[in-house]
Structures are given as structure tokens and as C-alpha cells.
Motif scaffolding. Structure first.
Motif, mmCIF file in Angstrom:
data_model
loop_
_atom_site.group_PDB
_atom_site.id
_atom_site.type_symbol
_atom_site.label_atom_id
_atom_site.label_comp_id
_atom_site.label_asym_id
_atom_site.label_seq_id
_atom_site.Cartn_x
_atom_site.Cartn_y
_atom_site.Cartn_z
ATOM 1 N N ALA A 421 0.892 -1.101 -0.206
ATOM 2 C CA ALA A 421 -0.079 -0.099 -0.006
ATOM 3 C C ALA A 421 0.688 1.298 0.056
ATOM 4 N N HIS A 425 0.954 3.669 -3.385
ATOM 5 C CA HIS A 425 0.652 5.349 -3.041
ATOM 6 C C HIS A 425 1.777 6.108 -3.591
ATOM 7 N N LYS A 428 1.879 5.848 -7.609
ATOM 8 C CA LYS A 428 0.754 5.991 -8.508
ATOM 9 C C LYS A 428 0.545 7.665 -8.674
ATOM 10 N N GLU A 441 -5.553 6.633 4.562
ATOM 11 C CA GLU A 441 -6.068 6.659 3.089
ATOM 12 C C GLU A 441 -5.220 5.643 2.288
ATOM 13 N N VAL A 442 -4.232 5.547 2.676
ATOM 14 C CA VAL A 442 -3.083 4.832 1.837
ATOM 15 C C VAL A 442 -3.534 3.321 1.769
ATOM 16 N N ARG A 444 -6.632 1.930 2.539
ATOM 17 C CA ARG A 444 -7.907 1.420 2.243
ATOM 18 C C ARG A 444 -8.167 0.347 1.177
ATOM 19 N N GLU A 448 -8.313 4.673 -5.018
ATOM 20 C CA GLU A 448 -7.296 4.565 -5.858
ATOM 21 C C GLU A 448 -5.902 3.987 -4.931
ATOM 22 N N THR A 449 -6.363 2.587 -4.590
ATOM 23 C CA THR A 449 -5.097 2.159 -3.679
ATOM 24 C C THR A 449 -4.496 0.886 -4.195
ATOM 25 N N TYR A 452 -6.610 -2.069 -3.160
ATOM 26 C CA TYR A 452 -7.611 -2.305 -4.184
ATOM 27 C C TYR A 452 -7.307 -3.211 -5.196
#
Ligand code: ARG
Length: 567
Positions: A421, A425, A428, A441-442, A444, A448-449, A452
């Protein structure tokens, strides 16, 4: 040849019948991807040709469209000033799946590099100082570039150009001798070594004799004095051990740890060449190369006390790398704040007569911020960096526990997800963009992680498990005739182009953004399509699922991110 170039070649050939020449590469650069599928898969804009052909773009598009070889296409259509190209979907799906599933690792690779060496100067933290977020960025960007270049047939050489030399080591030795102890350094190397250095800078203001002493110790070090050398190599060793913890977490390895010190005995030659070419000038007692013709500040080569400098060591390193690796390209993944340094480095090498200086590429990157502000290199940052990764893993562990409590290798998966992650991050974002770091956030699983993308792959894997099939079983699956799948298929077909573009632009974010796009397209498809129907068409949909999984895995691997089969 990737898809874009295949289409570009057709258009280039058609253009020659209109008496214009544009190379395949030029057309490839001009080709647009229409926003909506009803406008085709590629669009060639005719605006630029209007002048030379003395016709309106609309007329040109109309003349050009029927001239394009339609093999492998379903339609070529003039629409306004554009020629829209539609791929033949079932045919394209079949060849793409076959290409991916028959050799997943080879898909997207090419031998453009032909084994050419590409040294990548990356990570390169400074001994006795905390590894900063900037060094973390350099590490993950450099590692991804190494993977990407390797996929294109180059031979990357990952070099950790440690900051292990310079006048600061004189200061460090003085500080250590005044306030340090072996136990304290052993207990917390970076923190205490940094403390001596910081204290030195506080106290030398009132005690200028400390500076003389530090200079003397660095001179001793340069001359190979046993005591100075012993302390220095001990500082280096224990610092490296700390850095290694971060590298182990990231799974990043290096081919060389030749840092600045390695060039200590290779700088005389640099000075000799500069002298013999009459490039050295005195300025306030120091030796410099005047770079005003290049519009740059002078390059500092030697201080007034004879001590060598960062620049001199980089000159020696560049020459050493050329001689040792005969590189086709030499990358330096170093923060944007050192732009001038690398401009100077190239300029001096040019002046020395080394035409290969053109192959040197500074790959700069922006800052990681905290609430929009620059992170300061406070004491203890190394612990924070290690801790960032640990915290990410803990957070991932929590999520995995919730989602999949019975998962067998939870610890390993949490590591892959948490560390992945953070790495994802970082990668990206366009590398020059500054970005904020917020752990929650990172890590999640949505948005856009990295998780995901990993989760999407794990989901695809679970579908295959349910069906009892692997990608290899599906190589000869019947052609997929499902219009809803087209976005996914087309994205799959674009992967080779993305690898080439990421390399050309030194931009791993091309791959990260692509992985997000593919994952999103697949999830959309999956939300409205039943894959496991048990009838004859099931295998062709499974081939798509297996292809998505294979390409997501390849993309994550290029970024240096793990891809758990289950999570
Ligand atoms: N140690 C330097 C720093 O932390 C980075 C070195 C980059 N590489 C180079 N060849 N100059 O700022």
C-alpha cells in the motif's frame, strides 16, 4: 509492436497514398483514445495535416478512412476531422487472451534493450543520518524502474550510492570522541550519531577550533589513518544495518553499495583530466569549473584545504560506471532539489570530452508532505520510516482479519498488503508531484489504492479457484463475444504500450495508474456479468478473468508490490 503502433502503421501507410509522410512513431504520438467507445478505440486527428495538404481536416479524414487497411479491424470511419478506428472485438479478445495466457510473464516484455546495461543510482541515504522519505521515494521509484527496464530487455544495475564520505565524517569523529561512547552508538546508532553531529554544529559556533579539528580528522580519513578509518567503517556498518531493515521490509535489493567513499582513490584522475584540459579555475582558494557558458553556477571540485567534494566524487563515479558497465543509459533517481547538481555533472563531463554524458539521466521527484507541508528531517526519522511500514502492516492486518478471518497465511498477506500500500501510493502519483501521506488513506481497500488492485486480483483468483481452472487451461478457450467486456479487453491489450511508455518517461506511475484502470474496468464488468454459468461460454469469460489476474500481477510485480492469491 504494441497495439498503438500496429494501428499507427496502418495509418502511416494510408497517409503515404495521400502523399504525406508521417512515420509510425509520429502517428503513434498523435493517436488519441476517444472518451467513449462509440467513437472507436483510437482516433487519428487530421488537423495538423491541413496546411501541408491544402485541404480541410474534415476532407482529409474522409479521404484517409477508406485507405486504411482494415485487417483486424471492424470499422474505420471518418467523423468530423477524425478517423476513428474500431478493433474487431472477438478477434482482438482471442489473440490478446492467447498472448497473455500462453506465457503470462512474457506478455508486455520486449527485447528493445538487448541486454544493455543501465546503472540506476537509487536510495543512497547518508551514513549516520536518518533515512528520509525522499530516500524511500528514490528506493521505490528506482526499484520499479529497474523492473520495468528489465522487462524491456535491459540489464539494470541497482546502485546504492551511499553518502558515506565527506567533511561531515570529520565532524562526526570529533563529536563522537567528545561526547560519545561505544555502548550509546550500539544501542541506537542513528539517533546518537546524529545527536553528536547536531551538537557539533551547535557548539562549534563558540569553539571555532572544533572545525579545524574536524577538518584534520577528515584529512586523516582521506589519507587512510587507521583510527579514523576504523571509526568510519564502524559508523558505516551500523548505519547500513539500520537501513537494511527498511530494504528488507520493502524487499528491495542492490547490486552495489559503492558509495561516495568508494571513489576516494579515483578522484585524482578526475582532477588530472580537468587540469590537463585547462578547465580548473581558482576561486577564493577553491578549484572550480566555470559553467557560465552553460548558464549554470560554477561546479566546486576541490575546497581550499584540498578536500574533495560531492561533485568530484560524482564525476569519478560517472566515469567508473561508464568504464565498468559500458552503460547505454545511466539513471540517477534523486530528488528534484538536486537538479542543478546533475546539470553541472553532465556539463562538466561534456567539457571533459565524454560524449556519453548525454546518456546520463537525472530522474527527479517531488516531496512527500504532511498536511501540505514539507517533512523536516527531524531526529529519529529513520525510526519513523520503519514505523510507517510497520503501522501500515498493522492496519492491513486489521482489515484482513475483518474481511477474511480464516485466511491461512494472514501475516504474510498483511505484510504484502501493508507495505504494498505504501509503495503503491508513492508510485501512483506522477513522480514530480508533491503528495500528502496519510496512512489510513493509503491502506484502504477501496479507492485508488494498492490494496484495491491486490484485492481485485485476489477476487479474480478466487473465481478461477471456484471453477477449478488455471490460466494455462484456458489458452484455447472459445472467443469471447460479450460487448460488455470490451473495455477490459482493450485495457489488457494496452499493457505492452504502458510498459514502453513508463520506461520512456521514467515514470512508474504509468503502470500504477494503468493497474487501477484495469482493476476498475474488471470490477465494473464483474458487477453486471455472471461468469460462472456452467455452460459452454463459461471458459471464454474465465479466460478474461485469468488474463486480468495475470496482467494485474505483472503490473504489481513491476512496481515491486506483492500480489497475494487470497486476502
Ligand atoms: N546521498 C545523497 C543525498 O541524500 C544522494 C546521492 C544521490 N546520488 C548521487 N550519485 N549523487 O542527498
Amino acid at each position: 509492436m504494441d497495439l498503438r503502433h500496429t494501428i499507427a502503421q496502418k495509418i502511416s501507410t494510408a497517409l503515404s497514398q495521400l502523399d504525406t509522410t508521417l512515420t509510425t512513431d509520429q502517428v503513434a504520438d498523435m493517436l488519441e483514445v476517444p472518451k467513449t467507445l462509440d467513437l472507436g478505440d483510437f482516433a487519428f486527428p487530421a488537423f495538423q495535416l491541413a496546411k501541408s495538404l491544402h485541404r480541410s481536416p474534415v476532407q482529409i479524414a474522409q479521404q484517409l478512412a477508406p485507405l486504411v487497411d482494415a485487417d483486424g479491424l471492424s470499422k474505420v470511419e471518418a467523423k468530423g476531422p477524425y478517423v476513428n478506428v474500431f478493433l474487431n472485438q472477438p478477434v482482438f479478445a482471442e489473440t490478446t487472451f492467447k498472448a497473455i495466457l500462453s506465457d503470462p510473464e512474457a506478455y508486455g516484455s520486449a527485447d528493445v534493450g538487448q541486454g544493455g546495461n543501465v546503472p540506476i543510482d537509487m536510495s543512497s541515504p547518508n551514513i549516520a543520518k536518518p533515512m528520509s522519505m525522499g530516500h524511500l521515494r528514490s528506493t521505490v521509484i528506482g526499484n520499479a524502474l529497474a523492473n520495468i527496464y528489465s522487462k524491456l530487455g535491459y540489464h539494470p544495475i541497482k546502485i546504492n550510492h551511499l553518502g558515506d564520505w565527506g567533511t561531515q565524517f570529520g565532524k562526526l569523529i570529533v563529536g563522537y570522541k567528545m561526547w560519545g561512547s561505544e555502548e550509546a552508538v550500539k544501542e541506537n546508532p542513528i539517533k546518537n550519531l546524529l545527536a553528536y553531529y547536531v551538537r557539533f554544529h551547535k557548539e562549534d559556533k563558540d569553539h571555532p577550533e572544533m572545525d579545524d579539528e574536524a577538518r584534520e580528522w577528515f584529512r586523516k580519513l582521506e589519507d587512510g589513518d587507521p583510527e579514523a578509518t576504523k571509526l568510519w567503517s564502524w559508523f558505516r556498518e551500523i548505519s547500513l544495518k539500520e537501513f537494511q531493515k527498511v530494504y528488507d521490509q520493502l524487499g528491495v535489493t542492490f547490486d552495489s553499495y559503492n558509495g561516495e567513499a568508494f571513489y576516494n582513490d579515483k578522484m585524482d584522475e578526475v582532477i588530472d583530466i580537468l587540469e590537463s584540459k585547462g578547465l580548473l579555475e581558482k576561486s577564493q582558494g577553491a578549484d572550480i569549473v566555470d559553467l557560465s557558458p552553460e548558464g549554470l553556477n560554477p561546479a566546486l571540485i576541490r575546497k581550499s584545504d584540498g578536500a574533495s567534494l560531492y561533485m568530484t566524487r560524482d564525476l569519478a563515479a560517472a566515469i567508473y560506471r561508464k568504464r565498468t558497465y559500458h552503460f547505454v543509459k545511466s539513471l540517477y533517481v534523486v530528488g528534484a532539489e538536486q537538479k542543478e547538481h546533475f546539470d553541472q555533472l553532465k556539463a562538466v563531463l561534456q567539457r571533459m570530452g565524454f560524449a556519453w554524458a548525454d546518456e546520463i539521466v537525472h530522474v527527479p521527484f517531488g516531496l512527500i508532505t504532511e498536511n501540505g507541508k514539507k517533512l523536516s528531517t527531524r531526529s529519529g526519522r529513520i525510526i519513523l520510516l520503519e514505523k510507517v511500514l510497520q503501522d501500515a502492516v498493522a492496519l492491513a492486518q486489521k482489515q484482513v482479519d475483518e474481511k477474511n478471518p480464516t485466511l491461512a497465511n494472514k501475516k504474510e498477506v498483511a505484510h504484502q498488503v501493508g507495505v504494498g500500500a505504501v509503495v503503491f501510493h508513492d508510485l501512483k502519483n506522477d513522480r514530480m508531484d508533491n503528495f500528502d501521506f496519510n496512512l489510513e488513506e493509503v491502506v484502504r481497500f477501496e479507492g485508488e489504492t494498492g490494496p484495491y488492485v491486490q484485492y481485485t486480483n485476489a477476487r479474480a483468483q478466487s473465481i478461477l479457484r471456484k471453477a477449478g481452472k488455471t490460466g494455462a487451461d484456458l489458452v484455447d478457450a472459445p472467443a469471447l463475444d460479450d460487448a460488455g467486456a470490451w473495455e477490459v479487453v482493450r485495457d489488457l491489450g494496452n499493457f505492452p504500450e504502458m510498459v514502453t511508455r513508463a520506461a520512456k518517461e521514467y515514470e512508474p506511475s504509468v503502470i500504477a495508474k494503468y493497474a487501477l484502470r484495469l482493476a476498475k474496468a474488471f470490477n465494473k464488468y464483474y458487477a453486471h456479468t455472471k461468469v460462472l454459468t456452467g455452460d459452454a461460454s463459461q471458459d471464454s469469460r474465465l479466460a478474461l478473468v485469468a488474463s486480468v489476474s495475470a496482467v494485474l500481477q505483472s503490473a504489481l510485480a513491476l512496481l515491486g508490490v506483492g500480489a497475494p492469491a487470497e486476502m
